[in-house]
Design an enzyme around this catalytic site. Structure first.
Site, PDB file in Angstrom:
ATOM      1  N   LYS A 131      -3.451  -1.696   9.906  1.00 22.24           N
ATOM      2  CA  LYS A 131      -3.865  -1.904   8.514  1.00 22.24           C
ATOM      3  C   LYS A 131      -4.098  -3.375   8.207  1.00 22.24           C
ATOM      4  O   LYS A 131      -4.309  -3.726   7.049  1.00 22.24           O
ATOM      5  CB  LYS A 131      -2.760  -1.373   7.586  1.00 22.24           C
ATOM      6  N   GLU A 181     -10.231   4.104   3.957  1.00 20.47           N
ATOM      7  CA  GLU A 181      -9.402   4.884   3.032  1.00 20.47           C
ATOM      8  C   GLU A 181      -9.854   4.572   1.615  1.00 20.47           C
ATOM      9  O   GLU A 181      -9.869   3.414   1.200  1.00 20.47           O
ATOM     10  CB  GLU A 181      -7.908   4.562   3.214  1.00 20.47           C
ATOM     11  N   THR A 237      -8.665  -5.406   4.022  1.00 20.71           N
ATOM     12  CA  THR A 237      -8.656  -4.495   2.885  1.00 20.71           C
ATOM     13  C   THR A 237      -9.714  -5.023   1.930  1.00 20.71           C
ATOM     14  O   THR A 237      -9.659  -6.192   1.546  1.00 20.71           O
ATOM     15  CB  THR A 237      -7.272  -4.503   2.191  1.00 20.71           C
ATOM     16  N   ARG A 297      -7.016   4.140  13.392  1.00 19.52           N
ATOM     17  CA  ARG A 297      -6.120   5.291  13.592  1.00 19.52           C
ATOM     18  C   ARG A 297      -5.469   5.332  14.960  1.00 19.52           C
ATOM     19  O   ARG A 297      -4.338   5.816  15.101  1.00 19.52           O
ATOM     20  CB  ARG A 297      -6.901   6.602  13.368  1.00 19.52           C
ATOM     21  N   HIS A 336      -3.943  14.105   0.616  1.00 19.49           N
ATOM     22  CA  HIS A 336      -4.070  13.242   1.793  1.00 19.49           C
ATOM     23  C   HIS A 336      -2.825  13.352   2.678  1.00 19.49           C
ATOM     24  O   HIS A 336      -2.926  13.553   3.894  1.00 19.49           O
ATOM     25  CB  HIS A 336      -4.282  11.792   1.353  1.00 19.49           C
ATOM     26  N   GLN A 380      -2.744   2.826  14.914  1.00 15.88           N
ATOM     27  CA  GLN A 380      -1.710   3.348  14.006  1.00 15.88           C
ATOM     28  C   GLN A 380      -0.844   4.415  14.679  1.00 15.88           C
ATOM     29  O   GLN A 380       0.378   4.415  14.551  1.00 15.88           O
ATOM     30  CB  GLN A 380      -2.396   3.919  12.760  1.00 15.88           C
ATOM     31  N   ASP A 431       0.848  -1.192   0.000  1.00 15.40           N
ATOM     32  CA  ASP A 431       0.000   0.000   0.000  1.00 15.40           C
ATOM     33  C   ASP A 431       0.884   1.243   0.000  1.00 15.40           C
ATOM     34  O   ASP A 431       1.910   1.279   0.681  1.00 15.40           O
ATOM     35  CB  ASP A 431      -0.922   0.001   1.222  1.00 15.40           C
ATOM     36  N   ASP A 440      -8.867   0.596   2.255  1.00 12.89           N
ATOM     37  CA  ASP A 440      -7.828   0.214   3.218  1.00 12.89           C
ATOM     38  C   ASP A 440      -8.330   0.588   4.614  1.00 12.89           C
ATOM     39  O   ASP A 440      -8.062   1.680   5.110  1.00 12.89           O
ATOM     40  CB  ASP A 440      -6.536   0.960   2.852  1.00 12.89           C
ATOM     41  N   GLU A 476      -9.234   4.226  -2.043  1.00  9.64           N
ATOM     42  CA  GLU A 476      -8.060   4.014  -2.884  1.00  9.64           C
ATOM     43  C   GLU A 476      -8.444   3.247  -4.146  1.00  9.64           C
ATOM     44  O   GLU A 476      -9.525   2.673  -4.233  1.00  9.64           O
ATOM     45  CB  GLU A 476      -6.986   3.191  -2.132  1.00  9.64           C
ATOM     46  N   ARG A 515       1.953  16.726  12.453  1.00  8.59           N
ATOM     47  CA  ARG A 515       3.262  17.366  12.614  1.00  8.59           C
ATOM     48  C   ARG A 515       3.220  18.881  12.388  1.00  8.59           C
ATOM     49  O   ARG A 515       4.242  19.544  12.471  1.00  8.59           O
ATOM     50  CB  ARG A 515       4.279  16.753  11.636  1.00  8.59           C
ATOM     51  N   GLU A 524      -9.508  12.694   7.782  1.00  9.10           N
ATOM     52  CA  GLU A 524      -9.419  14.028   7.182  1.00  9.10           C
ATOM     53  C   GLU A 524     -10.770  14.746   7.208  1.00  9.10           C
ATOM     54  O   GLU A 524     -10.837  15.941   7.481  1.00  9.10           O
ATOM     55  CB  GLU A 524      -8.950  13.914   5.732  1.00  9.10           C
ATOM     56  N   TYR A 577       3.179   3.341  14.702  1.00 12.12           N
ATOM     57  CA  TYR A 577       3.738   3.569  13.371  1.00 12.12           C
ATOM     58  C   TYR A 577       5.192   4.010  13.308  1.00 12.12           C
ATOM     59  O   TYR A 577       5.834   3.864  12.261  1.00 12.12           O
ATOM     60  CB  TYR A 577       2.856   4.533  12.560  1.00 12.12           C
TER      61      TYR A 577
HETATM   62 MN    MN Z   1      -3.833   3.192   2.640  1.00  8.69          MN
END
Ligand code: MN
Length: 418
Positions: A250, A198, A254, A234, A132, A237, A125, A230, A200, A141, A360, A241
């Protein structure tokens, strides 16, 4: 390009997802029969195993289609893919001489069960949508450091799990995982409370490679595309991560759409990648229009409630194409196999209503969205059904993908109960 007319009347509707121009590849079964290859045409499925058995399609000495996957056909290579497309077009076109022999081999889609269309060899992925990556980076950040310094030079990816790729319609179980909330000193093992989708596209490798390949070779090696969700936890994650990227967040599932839309069917919809902010190194440079103009949307339906469209975007919003991702994937000498699946990365557009994840859309949960039912959502609730849809629109015809849908079931009370 205009509509190719078929003697299957439903295929000639300008809004139908499966006109003769499309001919997507799936695996289906009907009551009491084994899953086998089929091609969608209008409201029907052409039973490819039966068509081969009847001698209407004979591409190779050994049969290709009486199996529950398209990997055998993919392994034959692009010349056979093209020969199949030409033969199917001849058999199903208006005025086809062999109509009487083909018609009994059509199965109504209504009542047929669709299965995984191919055996996923491995799954990778990517994180190749700039809107995004900018949105997520800004949340985590700050706007100054939103894009990591490598982002404009390589398509960032991680190796995912082929074992958890499932076909549309498969129910998804909310996962448990290790979560560290800011208000607690220690992590806890809990059901995810920030479970997300997600939006995709998935590209399917149809020709194997062993060693670095060019972007053009990578493009030639792609057999087709599916819609891909996906599913992402969160909260899991955020804790796991660093420094090696997402892992269990993840790995729950999927979901892909059930029909592989071939690269050949998408050819008329090719379009350019966005302007490059820094020049790419030679081995990743575009070799022509690398993306496709495909309208995408996400709907969310609460249990028993109406579906709300929560996002609309387009595949052309990607910064890197699937061919560039595949070329990058091989730079180390990494062998690629028939049936490898490459997720594009979340496809968000520049506007608020074009964001391809709830992370988002709700800005990390700070700005919940409102559904048509009046309920609000920051992340997914138990019983929610997420559906992805995609359509490339031509002159009097549409290339559709079928739905990529999944319902979220509540977490198990005890994930270790035996
Ligand atoms: Mn993804």
């Amino acid at each position: 390009m205009t509509l190719k007319r078929s003697w299957v009347a439903s295929a000639n509707d300008a809004d139908h997802p499966f006109p003769l121009n499309n001919l997507p590849c799936g695996v289906f079964s009907t009551a009491g029969t084994e899953p086998r290859c089929g091609v969608a045409i209008g409201d029907m499925i052409l039973d490819m195993a039966a068509a081969e058995e009847a001698g209407l399609i004979s591409l190779t000495d050994d049969p290709l289609f009486d199996v529950p996957y398209w990997n055998d056909l993919m392994e034959q290579g692009p010349a056979v893919w093209a020969a199949l497309r030409e033969r199917l077009t001849a058999l199903l076109a208006e005025g086809a001489q062999e109509r009487d022999r083909v018609e009994p081999l059509l199965v109504p889609q209504e009542g047929a069960t669709l299965h995984m269309p191919f055996v996923v060899s491995e799954y990778t992925d990517f994180y190749a949508g700039k809107h995004h990556a900018t949105n997520v980076g800004t949340m985590f950040r700050g706007p100054e450091n939103a894009l990591p310094p490598n982002w404009l030079h390589i398509p960032i990816g991680y190796n995912g799990r082929a074992s958890s790729v499932v076909v549309s319609g498969t129910e998804i179980r909310r996962p448990w995982g290790q979560i560290k909330s800011p208000e607690h000193d220690r992590p806890a093992f809990l059901p995810s409370r920030r479970f997300d989708l997600e939006l995709e596209m998935g590209a399917i490798v149809g020709t194997a490679s062993d060693g670095p390949i060019t972007v053009q070779e990578a493009d030639d090696n792609i057999f087709g595309y599916v819609l891909l969700n996906d599913w992402s936890a969160r909260d899991i994650q955020a804790w796991e991560y660093q420094p090696l990227g997402p892992f269990q967040a993840k790995a729950t599932a999927t979901t892909i759409s059930p029909w592989i839309v071939t690269r050949a069917a998408l050819e008329p919809f090719r379009c350019d990648t966005p302007a490059r902010e820094v020049e790419l190194l030679d081995h990743l440079k575009d070799c022509g229009p690398m993306l496709y103009d495909i309208d995408l949307e996400v709907t969310l339906a609460p249990e028993g409630g109406p579906a709300t469209t929560i996002a609309r975007t387009n595949y052309r919003e990607m910064y890197y194409s699937s061919a560039q991702q595949l070329a990058h994937h091989t730079t180390s000498g990494c062998p690629m196999n028939v049936g490898d699946l490459l997720g594009s990365g979340t496809i968000s557009g520049p506007t608020k209503d074009s964001r391809g994840s709830l992370l988002e859309l709700s800005w990390g949960g700070k700005e919940p969205i409102t559904l048509d039912s009046g309920e609000s959502r920051s992340f997914l609730e138990d019983g929610d059904t997420i559906t992805l849809k995609g359509a490339a629109r031509g002159n009097g015809f549409t290339i559709g993908f079928g739905e990529c849908s999944g319902k979220l079931l509540p977490a198990l009370e005890d994930p270790y109960a035996r």
